[in-house]
Enzyme design. Sequence first.
Site, PDB file in Angstrom:
ATOM      1  N   GLU A   1       0.818  -1.225   0.000  1.00  8.54           N
ATOM      2  CA  GLU A   1       0.000   0.000   0.000  1.00  8.54           C
ATOM      3  C   GLU A   1       0.852   1.275   0.000  1.00  8.54           C
ATOM      4  OE1 GLU A   1      -2.749  -0.390   3.255  1.00  8.54           O
ATOM      5  OE2 GLU A   1      -3.628  -2.229   2.461  1.00  8.54           O
TER       6      GLU A   1
ATOM      7  N   ASN B   1       2.071  -5.090  -3.160  1.00  2.19           N
ATOM      8  CA  ASN B   1       0.663  -5.376  -2.903  1.00  2.19           C
ATOM      9  C   ASN B   1      -0.082  -4.072  -2.632  1.00  2.19           C
ATOM     10  OD1 ASN B   1      -1.352  -7.526  -2.349  1.00  2.19           O
ATOM     11  ND2 ASN B   1      -1.347  -6.726  -0.261  1.00  2.19           N
TER      12      ASN B   1
ATOM     13  N   HIS C   1     -10.515  -6.021  -2.442  1.00  5.49           N
ATOM     14  CA  HIS C   1     -11.617  -5.832  -1.495  1.00  5.49           C
ATOM     15  C   HIS C   1     -12.737  -5.147  -2.279  1.00  5.49           C
ATOM     16  CE1 HIS C   1      -9.274  -7.153   1.898  1.00  5.49           C
ATOM     17  NE2 HIS C   1      -8.323  -6.282   1.625  1.00  5.49           N
TER      18      HIS C   1
ATOM     19  N   GLU D   1      -6.365 -10.598  -1.494  1.00  6.68           N
ATOM     20  CA  GLU D   1      -7.174 -10.365  -0.296  1.00  6.68           C
ATOM     21  C   GLU D   1      -8.657 -10.281  -0.659  1.00  6.68           C
ATOM     22  OE1 GLU D   1      -5.719  -7.102   2.115  1.00  6.68           O
ATOM     23  OE2 GLU D   1      -3.622  -7.559   1.636  1.00  6.68           O
TER      24      GLU D   1
ATOM     25  N   ASP E   1     -12.486 -10.260  -1.103  1.00  6.48           N
ATOM     26  CA  ASP E   1     -13.809 -10.377  -0.496  1.00  6.48           C
ATOM     27  C   ASP E   1     -14.742  -9.463  -1.271  1.00  6.48           C
ATOM     28  OD1 ASP E   1     -13.095  -7.825   0.647  1.00  6.48           O
ATOM     29  OD2 ASP E   1     -12.478  -8.801   2.491  1.00  6.48           O
TER      30      ASP E   1
END
Length: 476
Positions: free
Chosen positions: A170, A211, A247, A276, A278
């Site tokens: 990030e 990432n 996400h 990651e 979802d």
Amino acid sequence: MVRRARRAAVVFAAGAALLAGSAAYGAQALERPAAEQPGLLASTLRDAAEANGKWMGVAVADGKLGNSTYTGIAGGQFSSVTPENVMKWDTIEPSRNSFNFAGGDRLVDFAQAHDQQVYGHTLVWHNQLPNWVSNGGFSASELTSVMNNHITNVVSHFAGDVKYWDVVNEVFNEDGTLRPSVFSSTLGQSFIATAFRTAHAADPNAKLCINDYNTETANAKSNALYSLVSSLLSQGVPIDCVGFQSHLILDQVNGSAIQSNMQRFADLGLEVNVTELDIRMNTPSDSTRLQRQATQYASVVDACLAVSACGGITVWGVSDADSWVPNTFPGEGAALLYDESYQPKPAYNGVLTAFGGEPGDGGDPGDPGDPGDSGCVGTYTVTSHWNAGSVVEVRVQTSQALSGWTVTFSLPSGETVVGGWNAQLSQSGTTVTAGNASYNGTVAAGGTLSFGFQTSGGAVYSAPQLSLNGSACSGS
């Protein structure tokens, strides 16, 4: 180096001896995953992904490793594990040069016991830093030394046990500018290349990744990420992969745009991973939105399958009970593949089917058949096997309505049940008794009950006879 037991996914029909002995099993069934065996579709996420040359991962919470339901799913359904927190800086080096590897070691032990890879997360991040780093007032040379010392100690400790590292995490704002942090403010963008070179020196065999979130499609942030990795490659920086956190939000998922964006990074010669995943929605959920969620999960799988450089997909948590979403986005949730009771949702079957597996209840091998006059039909599935144990899923279809159930069967001498889910399990000698949990005792006529468990011992054996409420079941 990690010693990995080869894993087999073998489907047994209860009462039928499908294996001709351990020698034949070792020579044949271990050679390929279930989905590649003639006439047999994969019944778990890990096997379905493996049949396509991909891995299927999950983020694991250290505090949940004592929960047998949680570990049964995490160990049986997934081939890759990412630590939620135990490899972050504030946990692993809370004070200078004082390293705490206990949580990371537990994750590695869990992964090795279940024949899984470890995706390390994360070495350098602006968040979850101990105060001695974020407010240390270090000069540029001192901070470089602190960062390099941390990376070297962590990566060296796990060398050979961790296959991937999120080296930096990030680093961009939404507009594509460099995110302010103690690292960027003191060292500028150069800290990124330094971190990769240091990690490579500590373990030349690990795959090193960058990432970030909101980079799944083309936008200002992903464009900045693309420019950065292009620059790093031109400088000879040892970067191997890009992680797209993913996400996502229900009905804002564009599979074709995800695929196109992944492909442009892949065209640079990099591996691309969904790290990651979802897909959150407003809660409470309903059946219509859960079905749309399943379709949108499948579209992410389709994007990965369409890009040969996509290594795999990790979902950020086992179940909705474990998700970070509700605490961060009040009124939203229901983002994962299993619900808060660890029951598979439509999204589970969406992912399994997209990988070419056979949908069922949480990875069960599909409809075991018509129970007819026999009263019940059972299937017994070894979803993973290694030299010290196995993961088993059992499914029984009943011709009569049930208001409670007990399934019994026998294991070979030396095989011990060490945890399970969707049932209350006990063992006396070689006899195992599985009774319904509080939430799944009612089964309609023609309906199916399912549960699973882990064993220790690692024996290879023929399918046991399953009995439901004292009556023997036929095999499929």
